[in-house]
Design a protein around this motif. Structure first.
Motif, short mmCIF file in Angstrom:
data_model
loop_
_atom_site.label_atom_id
_atom_site.label_comp_id
_atom_site.label_asym_id
_atom_site.label_seq_id
_atom_site.Cartn_x
_atom_site.Cartn_y
_atom_site.Cartn_z
N UNK A 268 -102.81 -44.13 54.33
CA UNK A 268 -101.50 -43.69 54.81
C UNK A 268 -100.77 -42.89 53.75
N UNK A 269 -100.74 -43.40 52.51
CA UNK A 269 -100.01 -42.69 51.46
C UNK A 269 -100.69 -41.37 51.09
N UNK A 386 -92.89 -44.93 48.58
CA UNK A 386 -93.79 -45.75 49.40
C UNK A 386 -94.90 -46.35 48.56
N UNK A 387 -95.40 -45.60 47.59
CA UNK A 387 -96.49 -46.10 46.74
C UNK A 387 -96.07 -47.35 45.98
N UNK A 400 -101.51 -47.22 42.53
CA UNK A 400 -100.50 -46.18 42.37
C UNK A 400 -101.07 -45.03 41.56
N UNK A 401 -101.82 -45.37 40.50
CA UNK A 401 -102.43 -44.31 39.70
C UNK A 401 -103.44 -43.50 40.49
N UNK A 452 -90.20 -49.48 55.80
CA UNK A 452 -90.06 -50.45 54.71
C UNK A 452 -88.62 -50.80 54.41
N UNK A 453 -87.67 -50.12 55.04
CA UNK A 453 -86.26 -50.41 54.75
C UNK A 453 -85.91 -51.84 55.16
N UNK A 454 -85.21 -52.54 54.26
CA UNK A 454 -84.74 -53.88 54.56
C UNK A 454 -85.81 -54.95 54.56
#
Length: 476
Positions: A268-269, A386-387, A400-401, A452-454
């Motif tokens: 997704x990312x 997002x990551x 993340x890397x 991802x909010x909240x």
């Protein structure tokens, strides 16, 4: 505002500001190449570069960045978020030092290569803020990362009006050293400390921050349950079934990357990064001089770069002001308005192609400034944000890397081939393609992007698990 709550805010702001301070020098690096090349082209310059050498000076930092990202990902997991920033501040200072005393193409290139190692350091700052912020304030505080980058860009544009590139490099060297020293006052996130078995240190940080003052009593109670009971249930049970009571620590490390809650957020990312990088936002930052020339804007490149940097800062402030808005909504609005801005640019150039003095000459400048402003509302910061939220703690630094490495490789490829694409296809076609990818960002937000909010980091991880596995988790 109660005294305890104010103190919590001030402590968080201090920690996040110190962690984001390195982003100021990264922001300066965004626009430094344009200033450097413009001054090297002056007749009085002692260093003269060919077109090919100029392209390498511009893009080499992005090419080296993936190597730096892999290094950052490893040291972030091994040594901690704060220590990783301190470690990466060393090549940042060394790179600026090399450029300050450069007297040839070779030394300039070496300096830019060194600066490529810390160029992707935002992965560390996003992780730190995501892990230390209260859930309801995470979207607000995380805007400090793009905000400090924008301030660095704007500061560099202002310095370029009055200073030589050697002076600018020297100033950034001092900033890097100061940042290294101030980070000694910043603690590691408790969630990372506990994951490394350093519970006593984590408790000490919790007592110092006293985040219970940030919410009402009922909310604070819910946060305690979330961090203890829910986190424990997810950590202990998410990867084990009743028939297989294997603990996480007994599994081989490589097997972590085969799990659904690792490979699915990776796909997704990565998709998000492709859509973001192909929207043209970074091309506009790195090639503002060429865009001004190709689109025949009425202003000089330095002035346009300053306005783009200002639009970036204002856009970040808008992003912060709308931290209560759903992330998917922000990306939809951002991508839609960016597409409209670029289509306006293309339509204007096509309508007045060949006209010596076209009317409404400010149209292009306004359109590109609005393009940059709306990019900061969603598409530009959101993949990086997002990551820092979607990967499990055990592999968060490494993944993340890896993911951001792919993002920077795409970034390098687009920036490297952009001049050739303009030469072969024309500015109208290329910016039409960028507009098309802005629309793809809208579709991605509607149909694929997780909200991802909240949500706590544990709740976000549950999004990537199958419903069958979620049902097997024994929540208290």
């Amino acid at each position: 505002m109660k005294k305890g709550k104010l103190q919590c805010h001030l402590k968080l702001i201090f920690c996040f500001t110190m962690m984001c301070f390195i982003q100021f020098t990264v922001g300066c690096l965004y626009t430094f190449s344009s200033t450097l090349l413009a001054q090297l082209r002056e007749p009085s310059s002692t260093i003269h570069l060919s077109i090919e050498e100029e392209s390498w000076i511009t893009s080499i930092t992005i090419l080296i960045c993936p190597i730096g990202l892999l290094i950052i990902g490893i040291i972030t997991d091994k040594f901690g978020r704060r220590k990783a920033i301190q470690i990466i501040s060393v090549p940042m200072a060394l790179g600026w030092l090399t450029i300050t005393f450069s007297n040839s193409y070779a030394t300039l290139l070496i300096g830019k290569i060194i600066l490529g190692i810390p160029f992707g350091v935002s992965t560390c700052t996003f992780l730190y803020i995501s892990e230390l912020s209260p859930t309801n304030l995470r979207p607000l505080y995380i805007t400090l990362v793009p905000f400090t980058v924008g301030l660095g860009m704007m500061a560099e544009c202002i310095l370029a009006m009055y200073c030589r590139w050697q002076t600018i490099s020297g100033i950034m060297l001092v900033v890097s050293v100061v940042n290294f020293l101030t980070l000694f006052m910043v603690p590691e996130p408790p969630i990372w400390l506990r994951a490394r078995g350093r519970a006593a240190e984590a408790d000490e940080v919790d007592r110092w921050l006293d985040l219970g003052n940030m919410t009402h009593a009922s909310d604070a109670s819910a946060d305690v349950v979330e961090q203890s009971a829910v986190a424990t249930a997810v950590h202990d049970n998410m990867h084990a079934t009743p028939a297989e009571p294997t603990s996480l620590s007994s599994s081989p490390y490589w097997s972590l990357f085969l799990r659904r809650n690792v490979w699915l957020p990776t796909v997704i990312t990565l998709t998000f990064f492709v859509c973001q990088q192909c929207s043209g936002v970074y091309v506009l930052l790195f090639y503002s001089m060429d865009v001004v020339r190709d689109c025949k804007m009425p202003w000089d490149s330095n002035t346009v770069s300053l306005f783009l940097s200002l639009a970036r800062v204002i856009g970040v402030l808008g992003f912060a002001a709308m931290h209560r808005v759903a992330r998917r909504t922000l990306v939809v609005v951002s991508g839609g308005c960016m597409a409209i801005s670029l289509l306006t640019v293309v339509a204007y150039m096509r309508a007045f192609a060949g006209v010596q003095d076209p009317p409404f000459e400010m149209t292009l400048i306004v359109a590109f400034v609005m393009f940059m402003f709306f990019a900061l509302l969603g598409i530009l910061p959101m993949p990086w944000v997002l990551c820092g939220e979607v990967f499990p703690m055990e592999v968060k630094g490494v993944m993340n890397g890896v993911v951001q490495t792919c993002g920077y490789v795409i970034w390098f490829m687009i920036c490297k081939i952009y001049p050739s694409l303009i030469l072969n296809l024309g500015v109208e076609i290329i910016w039409s393609i960028f507009a098309f990818f802005c629309i793809l960002n809208v579709l991605f937000a509607i149909f694929i992007m997780p909200e991802t909010k909240g949500k706590s980091l544990d709740e976000i991880l549950l999004y990537f698990e199958s419903q069958e596995k979620i049902n097997k988790i024994d929540f208290p």
